[in-house]
Enzyme design. Structure first.
Site, PDB file in Angstrom:
ATOM      1  N   MET A   1      -4.108  -7.187  -6.725  1.00  0.00           N
ATOM      2  CA  MET A   1      -3.527  -8.272  -7.511  1.00  0.00           C
ATOM      3  C   MET A   1      -4.546  -9.281  -8.036  1.00  0.00           C
ATOM      4  O   MET A   1      -4.224 -10.455  -8.192  1.00  0.00           O
ATOM      5  CB  MET A   1      -2.446  -8.990  -6.683  1.00  0.00           C
TER       6      MET A   1
ATOM      7  N   GLY B   1       0.777  -1.247   0.000  1.00  0.00           N
ATOM      8  CA  GLY B   1       0.000   0.000   0.000  1.00  0.00           C
ATOM      9  C   GLY B   1       0.800   1.284   0.000  1.00  0.00           C
ATOM     10  O   GLY B   1       0.342   2.291   0.540  1.00  0.00           O
TER      11      GLY B   1
ATOM     12  N   HIS C   1       0.467   1.093 -13.122  1.00  0.00           N
ATOM     13  CA  HIS C   1       1.283  -0.037 -13.569  1.00  0.00           C
ATOM     14  C   HIS C   1       2.746   0.413 -13.634  1.00  0.00           C
ATOM     15  O   HIS C   1       3.035   1.496 -14.144  1.00  0.00           O
ATOM     16  CB  HIS C   1       0.802  -0.507 -14.948  1.00  0.00           C
TER      17      HIS C   1
HETATM   18  C1  GRF Z   1       3.218  -0.880  -7.571  1.00  0.00           C
HETATM   19  O1  GRF Z   1       4.472  -1.009  -8.182  1.00  0.00           O
HETATM   20  C2  GRF Z   1       2.140  -0.711  -8.603  1.00  0.00           C
HETATM   21  O2  GRF Z   1       2.573  -0.020  -9.742  1.00  0.00           O
HETATM   22  C3  GRF Z   1       1.792  -2.126  -8.970  1.00  0.00           C
HETATM   23  O3  GRF Z   1       1.895  -2.844  -7.765  1.00  0.00           O
HETATM   24  C4  GRF Z   1       2.795  -2.184  -6.889  1.00  0.00           C
HETATM   25  C5  GRF Z   1       2.028  -1.928  -5.634  1.00  0.00           C
HETATM   26  O4  GRF Z   1       2.809  -1.363  -4.630  1.00  0.00           O
HETATM   27  N1  GRF Z   1       0.493  -2.196  -9.584  1.00  0.00           N
HETATM   28  P1  GRF Z   1       2.133  -0.714  -3.358  1.00  0.00           P
HETATM   29  O5  GRF Z   1       1.235  -1.783  -2.730  1.00  0.00           O
HETATM   30  O6  GRF Z   1       1.330   0.464  -3.813  1.00  0.00           O
HETATM   31  O7  GRF Z   1       3.258  -0.342  -2.452  1.00  0.00           O
END
Ligand code: GRF
Length: 217
Positions: free
Chosen positions: A93, A15, A112
């Protein structure tokens, strides 16, 4: 200032992008208020971050549902109950079905960690290094049924350095993610984005000054 848009955020993990959005939304003039954070995974750091910021959370585990669409219906029920107007995926995810994407058409954002349309899917930094590209980066886009596609709102580029490892590059890109996502969400919430022929047109007089410099300030 116009009324703030009610935003829901879906996460699955650490997050850090959620944190960037929480920090932005804590500012009085930010055009979005985060009204709900939903994780499909219990016990993740992102949930703690939301709780610390005083934002209501929910865990809706995909494992409790027979299929993707039923899981998504449960997520939708929560979002609707909260009066959510715009949804941000932030390290969420799960692949979404056409049902969910259609429900939120034009109101569903994702980040992304690559310069789309390059390197869709997973292991983007490893693949970028493997291809010898000189620039990597991140993309905030509207979500369409095809994964990691959809109209691009904001991108930020960073150099790939000679001795980069996937972790080093990921950290450099992540810093830009934390700037790009709040910027993109603000543009959407202020009604400054319009989708025309599958592309995003930004209608903001300051945009060339603020959005097209990379890395983002
Ligand atoms: C990030 O690199 C985002 O671009 C990808 O997943 C990762 C999530 O990281 N979709 P976080 O949970 O926001 O730290």
């Amino acid at each position: 200032m116009a009324e703030k848009k009610r935003v829901g955020i879906l996460i699955s993990g650490r997050g850090s992008n959620l944190q960037a959005l929480l920090d932005a939304a804590a500012k009085p003039d930010y055009p979005a208020q985060i009204v709900r954070v939903i994780s499909n995974v219990p016990g993740v750091l992102g949930l703690e971050r939301a709780q610390k910021a005083g934002i209501p959370t929910a865990v809706i585990s995909h494992k409790d549902y027979a299929d993707r669409e039923n899981f998504e219906r449960a997520v939708n029920k929560q979002l609707e109950a909260d009066g959510v107007e715009i949804v941000c995926l932030a390290g969420f995810m799960r692949v979404l079905t056409e049902y969910f994407v259609t429900c939120w058409n034009g109101r569903l954002l994702n980040i992304h960690p690559s310069l789309l349309p390059l390197f869709k899917g997973l292991h983007t930094h490893e693949r970028a290094i493997g291809e010898g590209v000189r620039f990597a980066g991140c993309t905030v886009h509207f979500v369409v049924p095809e994964m990691d596609s959809g109209p691009i709102i904001v991108q930020a580029a960073v150099p790939v350095l000679p001795d980069d490892t996937p972790d080093l590059l990921a950290a450099r890109v992540l810093e830009q993610e934390h700037v790009a996502y709040p910027l993109a969400l603000a543009l959407v919430c202020e009604g400054k984005t319009r989708i025309e022929k599958g592309l995003v047109r930004i209608t903001d007089a300051n945009w060339p000054k603020t959005g097209q410099i990379s890395p983002l300030p």
